[in-house]
Design a protein around this motif. Structure first.
Motif, PDB file in Angstrom:
ATOM      1  N   MET A  27     -62.221 -19.154 -30.375  1.00  0.00           N
ATOM      2  CA  MET A  27     -61.506 -18.805 -29.171  1.00  0.00           C
ATOM      3  C   MET A  27     -62.441 -18.872 -27.971  1.00  0.00           C
ATOM      4  O   MET A  27     -63.470 -18.193 -27.941  1.00  0.00           O
ATOM      5  CB  MET A  27     -60.949 -17.386 -29.303  1.00  0.00           C
ATOM      6  CG  MET A  27     -60.061 -16.973 -28.167  1.00  0.00           C
ATOM      7  SD  MET A  27     -59.796 -15.194 -28.170  1.00  0.00           S
ATOM      8  CE  MET A  27     -61.385 -14.633 -27.618  1.00  0.00           C
ATOM      9  N   ASP A  28     -62.102 -19.719 -27.007  1.00  0.00           N
ATOM     10  CA  ASP A  28     -62.868 -19.776 -25.760  1.00  0.00           C
ATOM     11  C   ASP A  28     -62.533 -18.562 -24.904  1.00  0.00           C
ATOM     12  O   ASP A  28     -61.383 -18.111 -24.877  1.00  0.00           O
ATOM     13  CB  ASP A  28     -62.522 -21.036 -24.968  1.00  0.00           C
ATOM     14  CG  ASP A  28     -63.031 -22.309 -25.615  1.00  0.00           C
ATOM     15  OD1 ASP A  28     -63.973 -22.238 -26.421  1.00  0.00           O
ATOM     16  OD2 ASP A  28     -62.482 -23.373 -25.293  1.00  0.00           O
ATOM     17  N   LYS A  29     -63.544 -18.058 -24.204  1.00  0.00           N
ATOM     18  CA  LYS A  29     -63.330 -16.982 -23.247  1.00  0.00           C
ATOM     19  C   LYS A  29     -64.139 -17.288 -21.991  1.00  0.00           C
ATOM     20  O   LYS A  29     -65.181 -17.931 -22.072  1.00  0.00           O
ATOM     21  CB  LYS A  29     -63.698 -15.618 -23.833  1.00  0.00           C
ATOM     22  CG  LYS A  29     -65.181 -15.434 -24.146  1.00  0.00           C
ATOM     23  CD  LYS A  29     -65.418 -14.080 -24.792  1.00  0.00           C
ATOM     24  CE  LYS A  29     -66.885 -13.727 -24.870  1.00  0.00           C
ATOM     25  NZ  LYS A  29     -67.568 -13.518 -23.614  1.00  0.00           N
ATOM     26  N   THR A  58     -57.301 -14.272 -22.463  1.00  0.00           N
ATOM     27  CA  THR A  58     -57.203 -15.013 -23.727  1.00  0.00           C
ATOM     28  C   THR A  58     -55.977 -14.552 -24.503  1.00  0.00           C
ATOM     29  O   THR A  58     -55.318 -13.576 -24.137  1.00  0.00           O
ATOM     30  CB  THR A  58     -58.447 -14.781 -24.617  1.00  0.00           C
ATOM     31  OG1 THR A  58     -58.415 -13.435 -25.124  1.00  0.00           O
ATOM     32  CG2 THR A  58     -59.746 -15.030 -23.857  1.00  0.00           C
ATOM     33  N   ALA A 113     -65.457 -15.596 -30.685  1.00  0.00           N
ATOM     34  CA  ALA A 113     -65.099 -15.522 -29.271  1.00  0.00           C
ATOM     35  C   ALA A 113     -66.296 -16.047 -28.491  1.00  0.00           C
ATOM     36  O   ALA A 113     -67.353 -15.411 -28.454  1.00  0.00           O
ATOM     37  CB  ALA A 113     -64.770 -14.089 -28.880  1.00  0.00           C
TER      38      ALA A 113
END
Length: 181
Positions: free
Chosen positions: A99-101, A110, A51
């Motif tokens: 996963m981009d946050k 998200t 993340a």
């Protein structure tokens, strides 16, 4: 119980000595532990999520723009996994979910909760930085969503020692997380 490892913001900008918003030596000291734990999860076929914070340069609407210097800017080396974890990620992309946050919590805005529930995951193991910011906010959301949470004390750090200590107590005493020492 199915588990997932969440490696939160363990990037060049947050960890390297010359990172844009580094926690420095405390973050660097986590490298071996985080890499080993990531390898263990991948080897056992358990889920691993990186993340990773992402920001756009000169974004006047993001609240962090007023709080911190620019960091983890989209398309920069500052967003790459720190140290030996970078090569491990490159070699194991098919086993690690990136996963981009854009907020402190890995759940905020998200697909993380949907991704975890689709795989039947109930227990989250958290490592990365910063203990009292992104790890804390992710842990609070995990608690509120009913996940069992495990914090690896040797796998979290902050640039604020007092904040780190407070968060470690909060995980255990308020959120009921298991803290592995």
């Amino acid at each position: 119980m199915k588990k997932a490892l969440l490696v939160i913001d363990y990037t060049e900008d947050f960890v390297a000595e010359d990172g844009a918003l580094t926690c420095g030596a405390p973050g660097i000291a986590l490298e071996g532990y985080i890499e080993q734990l990531t390898k263990e999860f991948v080897t056992r076929g358990e889920s691993v999520v990186f993340a990773v914070d992402v920001h756009d340069e000169n974004d006047p609407y993001h609240p962090e723009s007023r709080l911190f210097p620019p960091h983890n800017l989209r398309g920069t080396a500052g967003r790459e996994p720190f140290g030996t974890l970078k090569q491990f990620y490159e070699d194991n992309r098919s086993s690690i979910h990136w996963m981009d946050k854009t907020r402190y919590s890995a759940f905020a805005g998200t697909e993380l909760e949907i991704w975890l529930r689709a795989r039947g995951i109930q227990e989250l193991h958290l490592v990365g930085v910063c203990t009292d910011i992104c790890i804390l906010h992710t842990s609070v959301d995990a608690y509120n969503k009913g996940f069992t949470t495990v914090i690896h004390e040797r796998g979290v750090a902050s640039f604020d020692a007092a904040g780190h200590d407070w968060a470690m107590r909060h995980f255990e005493n308020t959120l009921g997380a298991t803290v592995i020492r």
